[in-house]
Structures are given as structure tokens and as C-alpha cells.
Design a protein around this motif. Sequence first.
Motif, PDB file in Angstrom:
ATOM      1  N   UNK A  47       0.849  -1.188   0.000  1.00  0.00           N
ATOM      2  CA  UNK A  47       0.000   0.000   0.000  1.00  0.00           C
ATOM      3  C   UNK A  47       0.888   1.243   0.000  1.00  0.00           C
ATOM      4  N   UNK A  48       0.579   2.185  -0.879  1.00  0.00           N
ATOM      5  CA  UNK A  48       1.381   3.390  -1.034  1.00  0.00           C
ATOM      6  C   UNK A  48       0.542   4.604  -0.659  1.00  0.00           C
ATOM      7  N   UNK A  49       1.104   5.421   0.204  1.00  0.00           N
ATOM      8  CA  UNK A  49       0.427   6.657   0.605  1.00  0.00           C
ATOM      9  C   UNK A  49       1.168   7.830  -0.040  1.00  0.00           C
ATOM     10  N   UNK A  50       0.527   8.488  -0.969  1.00  0.00           N
ATOM     11  CA  UNK A  50       1.068   9.673  -1.649  1.00  0.00           C
ATOM     12  C   UNK A  50       2.492   9.454  -2.178  1.00  0.00           C
ATOM     13  N   UNK A  51       2.714   8.475  -3.043  1.00  0.00           N
ATOM     14  CA  UNK A  51       4.066   8.324  -3.616  1.00  0.00           C
ATOM     15  C   UNK A  51       4.460   9.591  -4.382  1.00  0.00           C
ATOM     16  N   UNK A  52       5.636  10.102  -4.094  1.00  0.00           N
ATOM     17  CA  UNK A  52       6.045  11.402  -4.629  1.00  0.00           C
ATOM     18  C   UNK A  52       6.021  11.455  -6.155  1.00  0.00           C
ATOM     19  N   UNK A  53       6.484  10.381  -6.802  1.00  0.00           N
ATOM     20  CA  UNK A  53       6.604  10.385  -8.262  1.00  0.00           C
ATOM     21  C   UNK A  53       5.412   9.746  -8.958  1.00  0.00           C
ATOM     22  N   UNK A  54       4.315   9.574  -8.224  1.00  0.00           N
ATOM     23  CA  UNK A  54       3.112   9.030  -8.835  1.00  0.00           C
ATOM     24  C   UNK A  54       3.146   7.515  -8.964  1.00  0.00           C
ATOM     25  N   UNK A  55       2.001   6.992  -9.409  1.00  0.00           N
ATOM     26  CA  UNK A  55       1.861   5.540  -9.577  1.00  0.00           C
ATOM     27  C   UNK A  55       0.833   5.269 -10.668  1.00  0.00           C
ATOM     28  N   UNK A  56       1.129   4.295 -11.562  1.00  0.00           N
ATOM     29  CA  UNK A  56       2.263   3.355 -11.571  1.00  0.00           C
ATOM     30  C   UNK A  56       3.576   4.020 -11.956  1.00  0.00           C
ATOM     31  N   UNK A  57       4.671   3.273 -11.687  1.00  0.00           N
ATOM     32  CA  UNK A  57       6.009   3.812 -11.882  1.00  0.00           C
ATOM     33  C   UNK A  57       6.883   2.720 -12.485  1.00  0.00           C
ATOM     34  N   UNK A  58       7.346   2.943 -13.698  1.00  0.00           N
ATOM     35  CA  UNK A  58       8.127   1.913 -14.386  1.00  0.00           C
ATOM     36  C   UNK A  58       9.485   1.670 -13.731  1.00  0.00           C
TER      37      UNK A  58
END
Length: 262
Positions: A47-58
Amino acid sequence: MAGTDQTRRDEAPLEAGPAVILVAPQLGENIGTAARAMLNFGLTDLRLVRPRDGWPNERARAAASGADIVVDGARVFDTTAAAVADLDYVIATTARARDMVKPILTPDAAAAGLRDAVRKGGQAGLLFGPERTGLENDDLAFADALMMVPVNPAFASLNLAQCVLLMAYEWHKAGDATAPMRIEYLQTRPASKAELLGFFVHLESELDRFGFLKPPEKRPSMIRNLRNMFQRAVLTEQEIRTLRGVVAALTRRFPKGEGPPE
């Protein structure tokens, strides 16, 4: 993906385990390596809370090195509260003491607590903070207990994937029944006592013939020492045959009945 054997997937059914909640992770690579660490020990609920670089992420997918089941199943939340809302027991990781009254657990005690919660039918979670700052006190307030790793106090910072790996390992170890030591015998087997005795008799008879077991009063203790030494080696049947071949090769030049060489 050294060490990955796709043909053995059926041998490792994924069990219900704690969710791994990454609060405000900064780099996709760190999310990916954390996902890889999770799958190493059978955890898949990311679970990701506010990933800085957005999601999905290659970049996360590339760094996960094949842990696609974790990356593809990752869920994104706007707040820590939303990410833990369905959980019954949450442990937060921190590198420093906080100004709040909560149980502070070692990694193995934390894993035991998680196991206990899951065994009782609850859902558990592990809370990890941003790479640079760690969890804020408002995030820690959602936790039932804190986990601190007993590391070098002068250099206590672990990177995100290290911390996830450590706790995923402790979770797995707490429910693992692997023997602390085993020997893979492959095409052989442990030597029987009869085979060991046959080797002892063979070796000792040749040592007698060549005058090694002297003086006579020391012979019993020398034999005991030799036997104990080989017993400690936990020899296989193949190794016994090899050792008997070595003894035979070394003594072949001196036929039975001849006196010992000068």
C-alpha cells in the motif's frame, strides 16, 4: 534474477500476511526494491500513501526484478488513515524514540505480534516512513506498537528496502519450520555404523602393520581419538568407500605378510 526458480511457484503458496504500507515514498526504485524484499518472504499486500513520483512507476517495476505480483497489486491512498482503515493491528517502524507512550518492540517481537494478530483472524500491517525523514508523529499515532531495530546507535539509519526486508524476514522466520541445519546427501546417504566400523578396522589394521599405534599402552587412546575424529565428520557411504580406497592405495606397495618398511 539469480536464485529465482519459476518452476517452484507451487511449492511456495502465498499465505495471509501483513500489509506493507509505505508512507510518502520518494523514489520508484525504492518502492520496487521494497516490493522485491516483500515477495522474497511471501508478502504481497503493498500500500502506497502519496508516492512522490506518482503511480504506476516503471522504475519501480524494473527495480522489483520480477516481483510483478506485488507491483501490479499495489494500492494507492491519499492518507495514512485510509491505508490502515481495514487493519486490526499495526506496527510502525522508527529509528528514534518518540514522545509518546507506546510499546517499543524488537523485530522478532514485532513479528510475533503480527503472527498473533493474523492467527486470531485479524488483519495486520507494517508502517514505513519516507526515506529522508521517517514517519511523522501523526502517522505513528495509528500504530499499536513501534518497532526499533537494535543497530549501531551512531549509524542507525536503514534504507527503505533494508527495513522492509528485515521485517519481512522476521515475519517469515516466525512461522517457518526449516531445520536449523540439514545436509543434502544427493546420490549418497549417511554411512551406517557397520560401514564406519569396517573402515575403522581396515585403517587400524594397516596402522598396526606399519607400527603407528605404539607404544602398546597408548594404542587404546589413539584408536579412540581416531574414531572420534571420523565420527565428528558425519561421513557418507561414498566418503567411507573413498577413505578405504585411500588407505588401500597408500599400503598397496607392501603386501600383507611383509614386515613394515624401514
